[in-house]
Design an enzyme around this catalytic site. Structure first.
Site, short mmCIF file in Angstrom:
data_model
loop_
_atom_site.label_atom_id
_atom_site.label_comp_id
_atom_site.label_asym_id
_atom_site.label_seq_id
_atom_site.Cartn_x
_atom_site.Cartn_y
_atom_site.Cartn_z
N ILE A 59 -4.84 -15.94 7.77
CA ILE A 59 -4.73 -17.32 7.00
C ILE A 59 -5.94 -17.29 5.97
CG2 ILE A 59 -6.59 -18.47 8.75
CD1 ILE A 59 -4.48 -20.52 8.65
N GLN A 60 -6.90 -16.26 6.08
CA GLN A 60 -7.92 -16.27 5.15
C GLN A 60 -7.62 -15.69 3.77
OE1 GLN A 60 -11.73 -14.65 7.66
NE2 GLN A 60 -9.74 -14.09 8.28
N ALA A 98 -24.26 -20.56 11.17
CA ALA A 98 -23.62 -19.86 12.33
C ALA A 98 -24.81 -19.73 13.28
CB ALA A 98 -23.01 -18.71 12.11
N ASP A 129 -12.41 -9.28 0.30
CA ASP A 129 -13.57 -8.67 0.89
C ASP A 129 -14.83 -8.52 0.14
OD1 ASP A 129 -12.12 -8.30 3.35
OD2 ASP A 129 -11.61 -6.10 2.96
N ARG A 155 -13.04 -5.23 7.34
CA ARG A 155 -12.85 -4.25 8.37
C ARG A 155 -14.14 -3.39 8.18
NH1 ARG A 155 -7.29 -1.19 7.46
NH2 ARG A 155 -6.61 -3.58 7.95
N ARG A 210 0.86 -1.21 0.07
CA ARG A 210 0.17 0.05 0.00
C ARG A 210 1.00 1.17 0.06
NH1 ARG A 210 -2.84 -3.60 3.81
NH2 ARG A 210 -4.85 -4.14 2.86
N ASP A 247 -10.49 -0.76 -4.70
CA ASP A 247 -10.95 0.56 -4.87
C ASP A 247 -9.47 1.67 -4.74
OD1 ASP A 247 -13.22 1.16 -5.48
OD2 ASP A 247 -14.02 0.88 -3.51
N GLY A 248 -8.73 1.54 -3.67
CA GLY A 248 -7.58 2.55 -3.48
C GLY A 248 -6.69 2.36 -4.86
N ASP A 269 -15.83 -5.93 -1.86
CA ASP A 269 -16.55 -4.69 -1.33
C ASP A 269 -16.02 -3.78 -2.30
OD1 ASP A 269 -13.71 -4.54 -0.92
OD2 ASP A 269 -13.96 -3.45 0.95
O1 F6P Z 1 -7.35 -7.04 2.14
C1 F6P Z 1 -8.80 -6.49 2.88
C2 F6P Z 1 -8.22 -6.87 4.26
O2 F6P Z 1 -8.09 -8.35 4.23
C3 F6P Z 1 -9.36 -6.65 5.07
O3 F6P Z 1 -10.30 -7.54 5.31
C4 F6P Z 1 -8.52 -6.44 6.26
O4 F6P Z 1 -8.85 -5.63 7.48
C5 F6P Z 1 -7.20 -5.78 5.88
O5 F6P Z 1 -7.09 -6.34 4.52
C6 F6P Z 1 -6.06 -6.19 6.63
O6 F6P Z 1 -4.79 -5.64 5.99
P1 F6P Z 1 -3.08 -5.75 6.60
O7 F6P Z 1 -2.84 -7.13 5.62
O8 F6P Z 1 -2.73 -4.53 6.25
O9 F6P Z 1 -3.32 -6.42 7.90
#
Ligand code: F6P
Length: 336
Positions: free
Chosen positions: A261-262, A196, A137, A181, A76, A107-108, A139
């Site tokens: 891990i996701q 769930a 995400d 987030r 980033r 988006d960014g 999103d």
């Molecule tokens: O890529 C999106 C995301 O996985 C969000 O769900 C999460 O909050 C964020 O990245 C975590 O970012 P970083 O790798 O900077 O901890």
């Protein structure tokens, strides 16, 4: 009239997502197929600023379609947000003779791409950019689907299925925090998939008694002795929710934060196939002078949308799925 493009760059930026490599492969192979040279920019926009690149050909992307992460690395970039940073990036583009850039990210990443293209145009340099949506995400406003979401959901489901085995055996409550987030797509999709007891998402105000205490109580009254609470990170901290469950209901919850891990692992077929089609479409758009667009999915079709307009689009959250979740779980209010 279509302008013949000679060389493009490809980069990955923002949080990595499984399937990014499949998209890079598709971009490179399509470019080769159309006789367009391709340069890999490493470490996201920082790579353009620092002239950190690698020449790519058809074989340099062999055997990466199944790999998680991104072989181009990602970052980033704060510096790229500034005009000075983008000016340095444009110098690299000019030096390398880039006429187009495919930016794979969120988006960014796309906002940065558009700013770069505009800054280039202001100096008389035609640099077309194309965005490919990739984030776990899901999103991104203009695209129904983003690369990486399916793999991340499957990873989280596999982990939660394992947690359920031990929670069921000990008759416990599990509180699992998944990523997201600002978005609850992952949490809701996973919550439905694991059945769930309760799911908390940032798109819905949390009423602790209604959304957690009552759900667990109804599940207990219906005969359940173990409970699975899924929390999107943007809706609260799992540790805090676990403590509140203990205080309100006298249970002894176990808290798991799935975390990064996701984001890893070999991409699913859905992510590989979507990434391949999007990468192909991205280069096809550049080759036919339809740059400054985002490649998106809309109702299963892959389309290219004007980038400026696409960045204004908002994705409506599928709240109907929240109702489905509630209807299907033993904690559903219809059972009270
Ligand atoms: O890529 C999106 C995301 O996985 C969000 O769900 C999460 O909050 C964020 O990245 C975590 O970012 P970083 O790798 O900077 O901890």
């Amino acid at each position: 009239m279509e302008k013949q493009i000679h060389r493009i760059g490809v980069l990955t930026s923002g949080g990595d997502a499984p399937g990014m490599n499949a998209a890079v492969r598709a971009v490179v192979r399509t470019a080769m197929d159309l006789g367009i040279g391709c340069v890999g920019i490493r470490r996201g926009w920082n790579g353009l600023i620092a002239s950190d690149f690698v020449q790519l050909d058809a074989t340099s992307v062999s055997h990466i379609i199944d790999k998680g992460g991104t072989v181009l690395y990602t970052a980033r970039s704060e510096e790229f947000m500034t005009e000075e940073g983008r000016a340095k990036a444009l110098s690299t583009c000019k030096l390398l003779g880039l006429e187009g850039i495919v930016a794979i990210g969120g988006d960014g990443t796309f906002r940065g791409a558009l700013a770069l293209s505009r800054q280039a145009a202001a100096s008389g340099y035609d640099l077309q950019v194309v965005g490919i949506p990739a984030t776990i995400d899901n999103d991104i406003g203009c695209s129904h689907y983003t690369i990486g979401f399916d793999t991340a959901c499957n990873t989280a489901v596999q982990c939660i299925d394992k947690l359920r085995d031990t929670m069921q055996s000990h008759e416990r409550c599990s509180v699992v925090e998944v990523m997201g987030r600002r978005a609850g797509h992952l949490a809701l999709y996973v919550g439905i998939s694991v059945g769930a007891t309760a799911v908390l998402i940032p798109e819905r105000d949390v009423d602790f008694d209604r959304d957690i205490v009552e759900k667990i109580r109804q599940a207990r009254l219906a005969g359940t002795t173990h409970y699975m609470v899924v929390v999107a990170e943007g809706a609260g901290s799992a540790a805090d929710i676990g403590k509140r469950i203990h205080d309100a209901l006298g249970l002894d919850p176990r808290v798991t934060v799935l975390g990064h891990i996701q984001r890893g692992g070999s991409p699913t077929a859905r992510d590989r196939e979507t990434a391949s089609r999007m990468g192909y479409m991205a280069v096809a758009a550049l080759a036919s002078s339809r740059g400054n667009c985002i490649i998106a999915t809309q109702d299963g079709r892959i389309v290219d949308l004007d980038m400026e307009e696409a960045l204004q689009m908002k994705k409506s959250f599928p709240m109907d799925r929240y109702q489905i979740l509630e209807a299907l779980t033993l904690s559903g209010s219809h059972r009270s």
